[in-house]
Design a protein around this motif. Structure first.
Motif, mmCIF file in Angstrom:
data_model
loop_
_atom_site.group_PDB
_atom_site.id
_atom_site.type_symbol
_atom_site.label_atom_id
_atom_site.label_comp_id
_atom_site.label_asym_id
_atom_site.label_seq_id
_atom_site.Cartn_x
_atom_site.Cartn_y
_atom_site.Cartn_z
ATOM 1 N N LEU A 252 30.816 -0.289 47.271
ATOM 2 C CA LEU A 252 31.442 -1.438 47.907
ATOM 3 C C LEU A 252 30.414 -2.559 47.897
ATOM 4 N N ARG A 253 30.868 -3.751 47.657
ATOM 5 C CA ARG A 253 29.955 -4.893 47.703
ATOM 6 C C ARG A 253 29.891 -5.413 49.131
ATOM 7 N N PHE A 254 28.710 -5.417 49.707
ATOM 8 C CA PHE A 254 28.517 -5.910 51.066
ATOM 9 C C PHE A 254 28.215 -7.400 51.015
ATOM 10 N N THR A 255 29.004 -8.200 51.718
ATOM 11 C CA THR A 255 28.849 -9.656 51.701
ATOM 12 C C THR A 255 28.391 -10.205 53.038
ATOM 13 N N GLY A 256 27.965 -9.326 53.950
ATOM 14 C CA GLY A 256 27.519 -9.765 55.264
ATOM 15 C C GLY A 256 28.583 -9.641 56.330
ATOM 16 N N ASP A 257 29.772 -9.204 55.958
ATOM 17 C CA ASP A 257 30.899 -9.081 56.894
ATOM 18 C C ASP A 257 31.215 -7.607 57.107
ATOM 19 N N TRP A 258 30.727 -7.051 58.229
ATOM 20 C CA TRP A 258 30.934 -5.625 58.489
ATOM 21 C C TRP A 258 32.383 -5.293 58.811
ATOM 22 N N THR A 259 33.154 -6.210 59.337
ATOM 23 C CA THR A 259 34.562 -5.931 59.621
ATOM 24 C C THR A 259 35.306 -5.626 58.325
ATOM 25 N N THR A 260 35.126 -6.483 57.325
ATOM 26 C CA THR A 260 35.769 -6.269 56.025
ATOM 27 C C THR A 260 35.223 -5.022 55.353
ATOM 28 N N THR A 261 33.901 -4.849 55.398
ATOM 29 C CA THR A 261 33.280 -3.695 54.748
ATOM 30 C C THR A 261 33.752 -2.387 55.362
ATOM 31 N N LEU A 262 33.852 -2.337 56.684
ATOM 32 C CA LEU A 262 34.323 -1.120 57.342
ATOM 33 C C LEU A 262 35.764 -0.820 56.955
ATOM 34 N N ALA A 263 36.605 -1.837 56.888
ATOM 35 C CA ALA A 263 38.003 -1.634 56.476
ATOM 36 C C ALA A 263 38.065 -1.107 55.044
ATOM 37 N N GLU A 264 37.248 -1.666 54.158
ATOM 38 C CA GLU A 264 37.220 -1.198 52.763
ATOM 39 C C GLU A 264 36.688 0.231 52.676
#
Length: 147
Positions: free
Chosen positions: A117-129
């Motif tokens: 997963l590409r982490f862009t600094g947004d943990w909310t989106t990253t956790l959902a992905e």
């Protein structure tokens, strides 16, 4: 995407890390007790050569070390490039002319992996992905028919 140009002061900028299984080699019949049997994924070898012209390249595998010589052999056979197995437990970077097979996450300008997963600094989106990638619903519950 973050751009990491070649920087003499940054050893990580000198290398590209590429995952082996399902990124370079297709394993359509599953794990097979670790046997390396698949063919290159279309475009993988040509892309590896293109990257090798501009950076050092190391191949990452989660396979146990006993399989690393087989991975190196597969790479040599399919790429024509000299390939070695990482035998340095303290290695943190790779700057070499040969392909390196390792099970360590070495410093790199970029990683190519089928499960990342590409982490862009947004943990909310990253956790959902991440939840989606491991088969969970957005609320974190398990989908019907799973553990």
């Amino acid at each position: 995407m973050t751009v990491v140009p070649l920087d003499p002061a940054s050893p990580a900028s000198h290398a590209v890390g590429i995952d082996f299984d399902q990124t370079l080699v297709a394993h359509d019949d599953g794990w097979q007790d670790g046997r390396i049997y698949g063919q290159p994924i279309p475009g993988a070898i040509e892309s590896l050569h293109a990257l090798k012209k501009v950076r050092s390249v190391f191949i990452v595998t989660a396979r146990p070390r006993r399989f690393h010589p087989q991975v190196a052999s597969w790479l040599s056979r399919h790429t024509g490039l000299e390939t070695i197995v990482d035998d340095d437990p303290d290695r943190a970077y790779w700057q070499g002319d040969r392909l390196l097979v390792t099970n360590k996450k070495l410093g790199a300008a970029v990683y190519i992996d089928d499960r990342a997963l590409r982490f862009t600094g947004d943990w909310t989106t990253t956790l959902a992905e991440a939840r989606h990638a491991i088969g969970l619903r957005l609320d974190g519950s398990i989908r019907p028919g799973e553990r």
